[in-house]
Design a protein around this motif. Structure first.
Motif, PDB file in Angstrom:
ATOM      1  N   THR B  90       1.413  -0.979   0.375  1.00  0.00           N
ATOM      2  CA  THR B  90       0.213   0.093  -0.596  1.00  0.00           C
ATOM      3  C   THR B  90       0.909   1.009   0.169  1.00  0.00           C
ATOM      4  O   THR B  90       2.413   1.095   1.023  1.00  0.00           O
ATOM      5  CB  THR B  90      -1.115  -0.046   1.160  1.00  0.00           C
ATOM      6  OG1 THR B  90      -1.117  -1.047   1.161  1.00  0.00           O
ATOM      7  CG2 THR B  90      -2.171   1.483   1.652  1.00  0.00           C
ATOM      8  N   ASP B  92       1.590   4.821   1.064  1.00  0.00           N
ATOM      9  CA  ASP B  92       0.963   5.858   2.053  1.00  0.00           C
ATOM     10  C   ASP B  92       1.293   7.456   0.900  1.00  0.00           C
ATOM     11  O   ASP B  92       2.472   7.831   0.446  1.00  0.00           O
ATOM     12  CB  ASP B  92       1.760   6.357   3.010  1.00  0.00           C
ATOM     13  CG  ASP B  92       1.084   7.495   3.894  1.00  0.00           C
ATOM     14  OD1 ASP B  92       0.881   8.190   3.641  1.00  0.00           O
ATOM     15  OD2 ASP B  92       1.987   7.590   4.663  1.00  0.00           O
ATOM     16  N   VAL B 103      -4.459   3.564   4.085  1.00  0.00           N
ATOM     17  CA  VAL B 103      -2.594   2.068   5.052  1.00  0.00           C
ATOM     18  C   VAL B 103      -3.748   0.870   6.012  1.00  0.00           C
ATOM     19  O   VAL B 103      -3.068  -0.383   5.768  1.00  0.00           O
ATOM     20  CB  VAL B 103      -1.337   2.782   5.522  1.00  0.00           C
ATOM     21  CG1 VAL B 103      -1.216   1.648   6.826  1.00  0.00           C
ATOM     22  CG2 VAL B 103      -1.112   3.928   4.620  1.00  0.00           C
ATOM     23  N   VAL B 119       4.032  -1.217   3.556  1.00  0.00           N
ATOM     24  CA  VAL B 119       3.576   0.257   3.257  1.00  0.00           C
ATOM     25  C   VAL B 119       4.890   0.883   2.973  1.00  0.00           C
ATOM     26  O   VAL B 119       6.052   0.589   3.693  1.00  0.00           O
ATOM     27  CB  VAL B 119       3.158   0.635   4.660  1.00  0.00           C
ATOM     28  CG1 VAL B 119       2.827   2.643   4.796  1.00  0.00           C
ATOM     29  CG2 VAL B 119       2.189  -0.604   4.810  1.00  0.00           C
TER      30      VAL B 119
END
Lengths: 321, 321
Positions: B90, B92, B103, B119
């Motif tokens: 994911t 950010d 997130v 992340v």
């Protein structure tokens, strides 16, 4: 017309109160300057795509609807400055309550403009009417009618020795046909949606669409301005649902982004179609004369002669009454 | 869901009351058989277009929205039978009130499915957030965000040695992109709207779209059925008007002719795209490594590095606060 007027705006050319605003160009125009702007636009389309050469004979197909009456009126204006001869033709398809007024409307308009007008009855010429063909064949009405009209117009134009056959297809029609063919990925349709279609065989007219870059909104305005008495849209056989959906969508997008239909059609002509055509060309079956009638065909007997023979057979057996 | 249920219909496979009807196949299904039908359909798409080979490592991009959460859940189901390893990522993007919950949603779903989750903060990695980039550059938000996401995902996947990068683009997305690119005749876009995009340079992942043949209607149903907690659609920066118009039109046509979106996308892949690609290939500039970062670029410095340098310059001068 009230909604198209903008009170405070002035004609770009003469400063009189504007009658409408050409939205894609943000161009306010009075009645007179709109008429000449519209005619110049059609002339520009004809010159840009080399539709007609000086000295040629042009046959215009007139159904009596708004688009074909406007085409007739504009071509009558342009024939002298562009140096072509103009005659008009209307097909009598034998549709009760429709064909007679179609012929009458077209004849009256041609008379008023001093253009020679021919009427061809498909019953007299080929022995059947559109309603009879529809009973004999399962194809959708619009597709069968298209086949019959294309064939008859080309056949008559060939017989009478015309160089070009002009039809009233508009920018709105072309945008709709192109989008619809994109959606079904109908490549063999897609390559033919051009402003000029060269003759399939020598001796046939080229097909030209002088309203290829004209919006129906402007065609309607021009018809009003010239006082043309046209038939209301819509043939009794047309089932309009899917094409209406496309029409509404395209009208919304054009309303939000004026000029979009033209941009889409130009993009098709300049970028998409050349690629499709180059790819498709090796696969296209060469056209040859139909063994029955001599018109272009991809097989031994053309689609029209096959239809004509089928209808004649059924009519002979009394099965179409 | 009530409206999708048909009281009297029974699941084609087990005879229990149907939970929904797959309209393009007129196929009534119970919850369990819908779930397996949906998963088999994604698997079939992946096999048909050779998205992933056994033994490969696949990175799935998860924003936390419905499409990417469903993609994550289905790939987690398929990873064992199809023999690939799955991890999730994911980004950010630093959007206040959005990125944190994006997130968190993705992390929770990955944890529940036992999928390793990465992340990546673009601020940490490249020194700027999406809002900062938007202040520095005039491109529309979606186009800039697309550039940043495509670059970052590919860059991270390359660094971590993944073979394929999977994104949640749906059949509805693809139909909309294709139609929109047809309308603007954007050929260089049109040739790239494929289920698999091979890497631009060695060492990069191929890009794959396992939901390429799945309708959002079914994705939503699958999310409900699996109890997936997804974020509501819509990023705070998206201006949705033109694409909404297309979405509504395509949804109407799909409603009237179930299967039309799929037919349109298949027609694009089988007939239109090959022609465009063959025509365009000689004109395409060859990709080469960007002189700054080594990622594929058509020029000396790639678009992302140019953006990154511009934002860094303005941030350095304190002009973006």
């Amino acid at each position: 017309m009230r909604s198209r007027r903008k009170r405070k705006r002035r004609c770009r050319f003469c400063g009189r109160e504007a009658w409408l605003v050409v939205r894609q160009a943000n161009l306010p125009l009075c009645r007179e300057h709109f008429a000449s702007w519209f005619e110049r636009r059609v002339e520009r389309t004809m010159r840009r795509y080399k539709m007609v050469r000086p000295g040629e004979r042009v046959l215009v197909a007139v159904s009596g609807g708004k688009d074909s009456l406007v085409l007739l009126a504009v071509l009558a204006e342009l024939s002298e400055p562009m140096g072509f001869q103009l005659e008009a033709i209307t097909l009598d398809l034998g549709i009760e309550g429709y064909s007679a007024s179609s012929v009458e409307t077209a004849a009256e308009a041609a008379r008023a403009l001093g253009v020679e007008h021919h009427v061809i009855s498909i019953k007299d010429r080929y022995g059947f009417t559109l309603p009879e063909a529809l009973k004999a064949d399962r194809r959708p009405a619009c597709s069968l009618c298209g086949l019959i009209k294309r064939y008859t117009l080309a056949d008559v134009a060939r017989e009478m020795g015309f160089d070009a056959l002009a039809t009233g297809h508009t920018l709105d029609d072309m945008a709709r046909f192109i989008l619809s063919s994109y959606m079904t990925a109908a490549i063999s349709e897609l390559v033919r949606l051009t402003p000029v279609v060269p003759p399939g065989l020598p001796g046939l007219p080229r097909l030209v669409k002088p309203l290829y870059e004209s919006l129906e909104e402007h065609i309607r305005a021009y018809a009003e301005l010239r006082g043309l008495k046209y038939m209301p849209d819509g043939c009794p056989y047309a089932s309009t649902a899917p094409s209406d959906r496309l029409r509404i969508f395209l009208d919304q997008v054009e309303h939000e982004s004026p000029g979009m239909k033209h941009a889409m059609v130009r993009g098709y002509l300049k970028r998409i179609r050349p690629a499709l055509e180059a790819h498709l060309r090796p696969e296209l079956p060469p056209l040859r004369p139909c063994s029955r009638c001599g018109m272009p065909s991809s097989g031994d007997v053309c689609a029209f002669c096959r239809l004509r023979e089928k209808v004649a057979r059924l009519l002979g057996r009394g099965e179409l009454s």
